[in-house]
Design a protein around this motif. Structure first.
Motif, PDB file in Angstrom:
ATOM      1  N   LEU A  74       4.717  -0.225   6.282  1.00 61.61           N
ATOM      2  CA  LEU A  74       3.879  -0.747   5.206  1.00 61.61           C
ATOM      3  C   LEU A  74       2.824   0.267   4.789  1.00 61.61           C
ATOM      4  O   LEU A  74       2.548   0.452   3.589  1.00 61.61           O
ATOM      5  N   GLU A  75       2.262   0.986   5.736  1.00 63.64           N
ATOM      6  CA  GLU A  75       1.244   1.982   5.422  1.00 63.64           C
ATOM      7  C   GLU A  75       1.825   3.123   4.596  1.00 63.64           C
ATOM      8  O   GLU A  75       1.198   3.615   3.651  1.00 63.64           O
ATOM      9  N   GLU A  76       3.069   3.530   4.938  1.00 66.49           N
ATOM     10  CA  GLU A  76       3.714   4.586   4.172  1.00 66.49           C
ATOM     11  C   GLU A  76       3.995   4.145   2.741  1.00 66.49           C
ATOM     12  O   GLU A  76       3.816   4.908   1.782  1.00 66.49           O
ATOM     13  N   GLN A  77       4.420   2.874   2.602  1.00 71.17           N
ATOM     14  CA  GLN A  77       4.678   2.368   1.251  1.00 71.17           C
ATOM     15  C   GLN A  77       3.407   2.316   0.424  1.00 71.17           C
ATOM     16  O   GLN A  77       3.400   2.672  -0.764  1.00 71.17           O
ATOM     17  N   LEU A  78       2.310   1.890   1.020  1.00 66.18           N
ATOM     18  CA  LEU A  78       1.040   1.847   0.294  1.00 66.18           C
ATOM     19  C   LEU A  78       0.571   3.249  -0.082  1.00 66.18           C
ATOM     20  O   LEU A  78       0.020   3.469  -1.163  1.00 66.18           O
ATOM     21  N   THR A  79       0.796   4.214   0.833  1.00 61.41           N
ATOM     22  CA  THR A  79       0.430   5.599   0.529  1.00 61.41           C
ATOM     23  C   THR A  79       1.219   6.134  -0.652  1.00 61.41           C
ATOM     24  O   THR A  79       0.684   6.826  -1.529  1.00 61.41           O
ATOM     25  N   GLN A  80       2.519   5.811  -0.693  1.00 63.99           N
ATOM     26  CA  GLN A  80       3.350   6.232  -1.823  1.00 63.99           C
ATOM     27  C   GLN A  80       2.872   5.603  -3.131  1.00 63.99           C
ATOM     28  O   GLN A  80       2.827   6.264  -4.175  1.00 63.99           O
ATOM     29  N   LYS A  81       2.502   4.337  -3.076  1.00 59.47           N
ATOM     30  CA  LYS A  81       2.001   3.657  -4.276  1.00 59.47           C
ATOM     31  C   LYS A  81       0.702   4.302  -4.764  1.00 59.47           C
ATOM     32  O   LYS A  81       0.492   4.501  -5.966  1.00 59.47           O
ATOM     33  N   ASP A  82      -0.187   4.636  -3.831  1.00 64.40           N
ATOM     34  CA  ASP A  82      -1.438   5.275  -4.213  1.00 64.40           C
ATOM     35  C   ASP A  82      -1.186   6.641  -4.850  1.00 64.40           C
ATOM     36  O   ASP A  82      -1.860   7.023  -5.821  1.00 64.40           O
ATOM     37  N   ALA A  83      -0.214   7.367  -4.323  1.00 65.02           N
ATOM     38  CA  ALA A  83       0.119   8.669  -4.905  1.00 65.02           C
ATOM     39  C   ALA A  83       0.658   8.511  -6.323  1.00 65.02           C
ATOM     40  O   ALA A  83       0.329   9.307  -7.223  1.00 65.02           O
TER      41      ALA A  83
END
Length: 236
Positions: A74-83
């Motif tokens: 989930l953290e990786e997905q949120l990081t991708q969304k922020d990018a």
């Protein structure tokens, strides 16, 4: 103003995209919580099933581990969304700057076009008034100035002086509107941009290519030649 409309449209687009990304992020968070809950429930079930063979348990653990490694957290997905949000904001900023630059270029072009229309809007009228100036100059040049001024006729003197006054006022009015005479003096270098050579004059005592005589005055409106000055040029 167009600039305000562009800024509002871009702002609304940014807000819509940011809201969409935040909704997706919340959905991912909820999905992650649900997955975590199911995993805990499954773990409790596996612990309660004591009669399950060890080999099957090891196989299931291996499959679950591979699935966990394959799926992003989930953290990786949120990081991708922020990018993606940062990238989108940069793109929108670039589009906005380009739109503002294009608007500024259009404004400058409009100012130049308006200035040209103002400066050269009287071009046709100026050409017509040049003919009036030609007739007035011809009348003054053909009058016998010496005889008129030395004679006893007050009327003739007044008429001649009146013509000269009208010519001075006309040329002053021309100058006020950017219409200027081009009257080359004898001996100046011939300039094809503002002069028109009508004939050649053989004179070894003068510089070849220089102006011998001006037979017709030229006129310029601002930096535009309305009529070239007609001159005779010293032959080479």
């Amino acid at each position: 103003r167009p600039e305000h409309r562009i800024n509002m449209a871009l702002s609304f687009a940014v807000v819509r995209r940011l809201c969409a990304f935040r909704v997706q992020s919340l959905a991912l968070s909820q999905r992650g919580l649900a997955t975590s809950t199911r995993a805990e429930s499954q773990q409790s079930t596996n612990e309660g099933a004591k009669d399950t063979p060890d080999a099957a348990t090891d196989e299931n653990a291996h499959v679950d581990g591979n699935a966990a490694d394959a799926a992003p957290t989930l953290e990786e997905q949120l990081t991708q969304k922020d990018a993606k949000i940062i990238e989108l904001e940069a793109q929108i900023k670039d589009v906005r700057l380009r739109a503002l630059a294009e608007e500024e270029n259009m404004r400058r072009r409009s100012i130049v076009e308006v200035a040209k229309a103002k400066d050269f809007g009287i071009q046709k009228f100026s050409k017509d008034m040049i003919q009036v100036a030609d007739v007035l100059e011809l009348a003054i040049s053909q009058a016998p100035k010496d005889e008129i001024m030395s004679g006893d006729s007050t009327f003739a003197k007044g008429m001649y002086e009146g013509l000269e006054s009208i010519q001075r006022m006309l040329l002053k009015t021309f100058d006020a509107h950017g219409l200027k005479e081009v009257r080359p003096a004898e001996g100046v270098e011939f300039d094809p941009n503002v002069m028109e050579a009508q004939f050649e004059v053989p004179d070894p005592s003068k510089e070849p290519g220089s102006v011998a005589v001006c037979t017709r005055v030229g006129f310029m409106l601002k930096d535009r030649v309305l009529r070239a000055a007609a001159v005779g040029v010293i032959s080479k």
